[in-house]
Scaffold this motif. Sequence first.
Motif, PDB file in Angstrom:
ATOM      1  N   LEU A 141      58.006 -12.969   2.487  1.00 26.39           N
ATOM      2  CA  LEU A 141      57.207 -13.374   1.322  1.00 26.39           C
ATOM      3  C   LEU A 141      56.323 -12.234   0.836  1.00 26.39           C
ATOM      4  CD1 LEU A 141      56.164 -17.021   2.312  1.00 26.39           C
ATOM      5  CD2 LEU A 141      57.771 -16.328   0.528  1.00 26.39           C
ATOM      6  N   LEU A 142      55.783 -11.461   1.779  1.00 27.61           N
ATOM      7  CA  LEU A 142      54.963 -10.316   1.383  1.00 27.61           C
ATOM      8  C   LEU A 142      55.809  -9.286   0.643  1.00 27.61           C
ATOM      9  CD1 LEU A 142      52.345  -8.710   1.388  1.00 27.61           C
ATOM     10  CD2 LEU A 142      52.920  -7.868   3.686  1.00 27.61           C
ATOM     11  N   VAL A 143      57.022  -9.018   1.143  1.00 27.74           N
ATOM     12  CA  VAL A 143      57.914  -8.078   0.467  1.00 27.74           C
ATOM     13  C   VAL A 143      58.264  -8.586  -0.928  1.00 27.74           C
ATOM     14  CG1 VAL A 143      60.214  -7.039   0.521  1.00 27.74           C
ATOM     15  CG2 VAL A 143      58.860  -7.146   2.614  1.00 27.74           C
ATOM     16  N   LEU A 144      58.542  -9.865  -1.047  1.00 27.16           N
ATOM     17  CA  LEU A 144      58.881 -10.439  -2.346  1.00 27.16           C
ATOM     18  C   LEU A 144      57.732 -10.301  -3.338  1.00 27.16           C
ATOM     19  CD1 LEU A 144      60.751 -13.675  -1.185  1.00 27.16           C
ATOM     20  CD2 LEU A 144      61.754 -11.724  -2.381  1.00 27.16           C
ATOM     21  N   ARG A 145      56.532 -10.520  -2.867  1.00 27.08           N
ATOM     22  CA  ARG A 145      55.381 -10.399  -3.766  1.00 27.08           C
ATOM     23  C   ARG A 145      55.177  -8.947  -4.197  1.00 27.08           C
ATOM     24  NH1 ARG A 145      52.960 -14.433  -0.339  1.00 27.08           N
ATOM     25  NH2 ARG A 145      51.926 -12.809   0.882  1.00 27.08           N
ATOM     26  N   VAL A 146      55.310  -8.019  -3.236  1.00 23.60           N
ATOM     27  CA  VAL A 146      55.113  -6.610  -3.569  1.00 23.60           C
ATOM     28  C   VAL A 146      56.198  -6.131  -4.540  1.00 23.60           C
ATOM     29  CG1 VAL A 146      55.145  -4.270  -2.618  1.00 23.60           C
ATOM     30  CG2 VAL A 146      53.870  -6.069  -1.451  1.00 23.60           C
ATOM     31  N   LEU A 147      57.428  -6.597  -4.357  1.00 20.70           N
ATOM     32  CA  LEU A 147      58.535  -6.197  -5.231  1.00 20.70           C
ATOM     33  C   LEU A 147      58.598  -7.043  -6.499  1.00 20.70           C
ATOM     34  CD1 LEU A 147      61.440  -5.580  -2.681  1.00 20.70           C
ATOM     35  CD2 LEU A 147      59.614  -4.041  -3.414  1.00 20.70           C
ATOM     36  N   ASP A 148      57.645  -7.950  -6.667  1.00 18.59           N
ATOM     37  CA  ASP A 148      57.608  -8.819  -7.842  1.00 18.59           C
ATOM     38  C   ASP A 148      58.883  -9.649  -7.957  1.00 18.59           C
ATOM     39  OD1 ASP A 148      56.366  -9.922 -10.042  1.00 18.59           O
ATOM     40  OD2 ASP A 148      57.144  -8.431 -11.440  1.00 18.59           O
TER      41      ASP A 148
ATOM     42  N   ALA B  38      65.162  -0.030 -10.373  1.00 19.43           N
ATOM     43  CA  ALA B  38      65.116   0.564  -9.034  1.00 19.43           C
ATOM     44  C   ALA B  38      63.737   0.458  -8.433  1.00 19.43           C
ATOM     45  CB  ALA B  38      65.555   2.023  -9.082  1.00 19.43           C
ATOM     46  N   GLY B  39      62.712   0.401  -9.268  1.00 21.09           N
ATOM     47  CA  GLY B  39      61.357   0.244  -8.753  1.00 21.09           C
ATOM     48  C   GLY B  39      60.743   1.520  -8.231  1.00 21.09           C
ATOM     49  N   ILE B  40      61.484   2.628  -8.254  1.00 21.92           N
ATOM     50  CA  ILE B  40      60.972   3.900  -7.762  1.00 21.92           C
ATOM     51  C   ILE B  40      61.290   4.957  -8.796  1.00 21.92           C
ATOM     52  CG2 ILE B  40      61.148   5.677  -5.976  1.00 21.92           C
ATOM     53  CD1 ILE B  40      61.871   3.588  -3.994  1.00 21.92           C
ATOM     54  N   ASP B  41      60.303   5.731  -9.196  1.00 20.85           N
ATOM     55  CA  ASP B  41      60.553   6.827 -10.120  1.00 20.85           C
ATOM     56  C   ASP B  41      61.358   7.913  -9.425  1.00 20.85           C
ATOM     57  OD1 ASP B  41      59.242   5.708 -12.248  1.00 20.85           O
ATOM     58  OD2 ASP B  41      57.306   6.558 -11.692  1.00 20.85           O
ATOM     59  N   SER B  42      62.045   8.693 -10.232  1.00 15.50           N
ATOM     60  CA  SER B  42      62.793   9.823  -9.682  1.00 15.50           C
ATOM     61  C   SER B  42      61.885  11.003  -9.370  1.00 15.50           C
ATOM     62  CB  SER B  42      63.880  10.249 -10.681  1.00 15.50           C
ATOM     63  OG  SER B  42      64.796   9.207 -10.891  1.00 15.50           O
ATOM     64  N   ASP B  43      60.605  10.843  -9.572  1.00 15.96           N
ATOM     65  CA  ASP B  43      59.654  11.906  -9.287  1.00 15.96           C
ATOM     66  C   ASP B  43      59.702  12.232  -7.802  1.00 15.96           C
ATOM     67  OD1 ASP B  43      57.619  13.699  -9.147  1.00 15.96           O
ATOM     68  OD2 ASP B  43      56.018  12.309  -9.696  1.00 15.96           O
ATOM     69  N   SER B  44      59.887  13.501  -7.488  1.00 19.03           N
ATOM     70  CA  SER B  44      60.044  13.905  -6.089  1.00 19.03           C
ATOM     71  C   SER B  44      58.764  13.738  -5.276  1.00 19.03           C
ATOM     72  CB  SER B  44      60.494  15.371  -6.024  1.00 19.03           C
ATOM     73  OG  SER B  44      59.523  16.212  -6.636  1.00 19.03           O
TER      74      SER B  44
ATOM     75  N   TYR C 215      56.486   2.524  -0.863  1.00 17.44           N
ATOM     76  CA  TYR C 215      55.973   3.296  -1.980  1.00 17.44           C
ATOM     77  C   TYR C 215      54.759   2.634  -2.619  1.00 17.44           C
ATOM     78  CZ  TYR C 215      55.908   5.678  -6.520  1.00 17.44           C
ATOM     79  OH  TYR C 215      55.534   6.376  -7.639  1.00 17.44           O
ATOM     80  N   SER C 216      54.710   1.321  -2.573  1.00 11.06           N
ATOM     81  CA  SER C 216      53.619   0.594  -3.230  1.00 11.06           C
ATOM     82  C   SER C 216      52.671  -0.097  -2.267  1.00 11.06           C
ATOM     83  CB  SER C 216      54.199  -0.462  -4.178  1.00 11.06           C
ATOM     84  OG  SER C 216      55.055  -1.342  -3.476  1.00 11.06           O
ATOM     85  N   HIS C 217      53.004  -0.132  -0.978  1.00 10.44           N
ATOM     86  CA  HIS C 217      52.174  -0.875  -0.031  1.00 10.44           C
ATOM     87  C   HIS C 217      52.283  -0.196   1.329  1.00 10.44           C
ATOM     88  CE1 HIS C 217      50.017  -4.653   1.016  1.00 10.44           C
ATOM     89  NE2 HIS C 217      50.518  -4.413   2.206  1.00 10.44           N
TER      90      HIS C 217
ATOM     91  N   HIS D 241      56.996  11.040  -4.904  1.00 13.40           N
ATOM     92  CA  HIS D 241      56.730   9.711  -4.383  1.00 13.40           C
ATOM     93  C   HIS D 241      57.091   9.574  -2.910  1.00 13.40           C
ATOM     94  CE1 HIS D 241      61.055   8.838  -4.594  1.00 13.40           C
ATOM     95  NE2 HIS D 241      60.776   7.867  -3.764  1.00 13.40           N
ATOM     96  N   HIS D 242      58.115  10.311  -2.439  1.00 11.15           N
ATOM     97  CA  HIS D 242      58.547  10.131  -1.057  1.00 11.15           C
ATOM     98  C   HIS D 242      57.702  10.919  -0.072  1.00 11.15           C
ATOM     99  CE1 HIS D 242      60.405  14.119  -1.019  1.00 11.15           C
ATOM    100  NE2 HIS D 242      60.966  13.826  -2.184  1.00 11.15           N
ATOM    101  N   GLN D 243      56.755  11.710  -0.561  1.00 15.72           N
ATOM    102  CA  GLN D 243      55.911  12.479   0.352  1.00 15.72           C
ATOM    103  C   GLN D 243      54.959  11.579   1.128  1.00 15.72           C
ATOM    104  OE1 GLN D 243      54.024  15.460  -2.063  1.00 15.72           O
ATOM    105  NE2 GLN D 243      55.937  16.559  -2.489  1.00 15.72           N
ATOM    106  N   SER D 244      54.692  10.380   0.593  1.00  9.59           N
ATOM    107  CA  SER D 244      53.795   9.455   1.283  1.00  9.59           C
ATOM    108  C   SER D 244      54.511   8.653   2.359  1.00  9.59           C
ATOM    109  CB  SER D 244      53.159   8.495   0.267  1.00  9.59           C
ATOM    110  OG  SER D 244      54.160   7.745  -0.399  1.00  9.59           O
ATOM    111  N   ILE D 245      55.834   8.801   2.499  1.00 12.56           N
ATOM    112  CA  ILE D 245      56.612   8.064   3.477  1.00 12.56           C
ATOM    113  C   ILE D 245      56.932   8.971   4.653  1.00 12.56           C
ATOM    114  CG2 ILE D 245      58.746   6.779   3.864  1.00 12.56           C
ATOM    115  CD1 ILE D 245      58.828   6.103   0.935  1.00 12.56           C
ATOM    116  N   ASP D 246      56.682   8.472   5.854  1.00 14.99           N
ATOM    117  CA  ASP D 246      56.984   9.219   7.067  1.00 14.99           C
ATOM    118  C   ASP D 246      58.500   9.331   7.208  1.00 14.99           C
ATOM    119  OD1 ASP D 246      57.509  10.002   9.746  1.00 14.99           O
ATOM    120  OD2 ASP D 246      55.520   9.305  10.331  1.00 14.99           O
TER     121      ASP D 246
END
Length: 325
Positions: free
Chosen positions: A159-166, A53-59, A103-105, A61-66
């Motif tokens: 391409l940027l999304v692909l690189r960030v998502l590995d 999923a690439g995202i932890d279930s830690d609550s 979450y990562s960029h 992580h979503h605080q940094s997203i508007d």
Amino acid sequence: MSQSCSNCFSDLLCGEDSSIIFSVDLYSSDLESRPPDVDESIAALLEEERDLAGIDSDSSHHQSIDASARAESVAWILKVQRYYGFQPLTAYLSVNYFDRFLYSHHLPKMNGWPIQLLSVACLSLAAKMEEHLVPSLLDLQVEGAKFIFEPRNIQRMELLVLRVLDWRLRSISPFCYLSFFAFKIDPTGIYTGFLTSRAKEIILLTLQEISLLEYRPSCTAAASILCAANDLPKFSYITVQDAELWCDGLHKDNIMSCYQLIRKVSINNSPKKQPKVFPQVRVMTRASINSGDSSSSYSTSVSSSYKRRKLNNISLVDDVKGSSD
């Protein structure tokens, strides 16, 4: 010569393990065929879902997203999904890429053109993953897109999304579990079609809710199927305690909190029925019916009103044509 060509494309190869690449059957949105090893497949999904999923279930992580900017982007993705009739999984993957990227960029301006460009790129990538027919990058920008981007700029964002998502676009989703959980509720298979379809609708209705990012896909699937089951009187007795026993890795507390959130959000986001509008009926007295003057004045007023509407419509068309010229 062949060696040099392979070196040219070496940077385009993803670094995923070969067992992950070729075990794509695990990520199917439905397990309707129910092979003998379906329980083992579900166990493998549960084992891999957090990592893929690439995202932890830690609550936290979503605080940094508007939340408001995310909700607006997700709403646009869902509009395009309905416009082109994309699969529900396409919309889910689009939002999944969107969240993983943010979450990562972090983008410099959440409510400007970068967030719209990211939405288009994520939707384009998801459509290429799941759809047989994919609109062009220009045709994809419909349903009130605030900005229109050139295809080359969208491709650079992809391409940027692909690189960030590995390059890991194959993600476990709640749809992977729906048929399995529906069969747990109804082993006869009579209502499994309704349960899975209704659960998919519920998941799409709740995609805009950022709080659901805390729950793993299996938990979201269990809660959605539970909501769908409770819509049928035949299965109203199904409880969270029952859902916890469907497979290992499910916890009743998480299912309950996710169920309550999904129920609340789905009710609030369900399309409201439009109130019936009854036509206005002109009530006339017997005296006015017998009076020729009243009837004449009534028909004259209707005629003049119709003429005014017709003239207004013509002038409006002329204005549009003039502006287009």
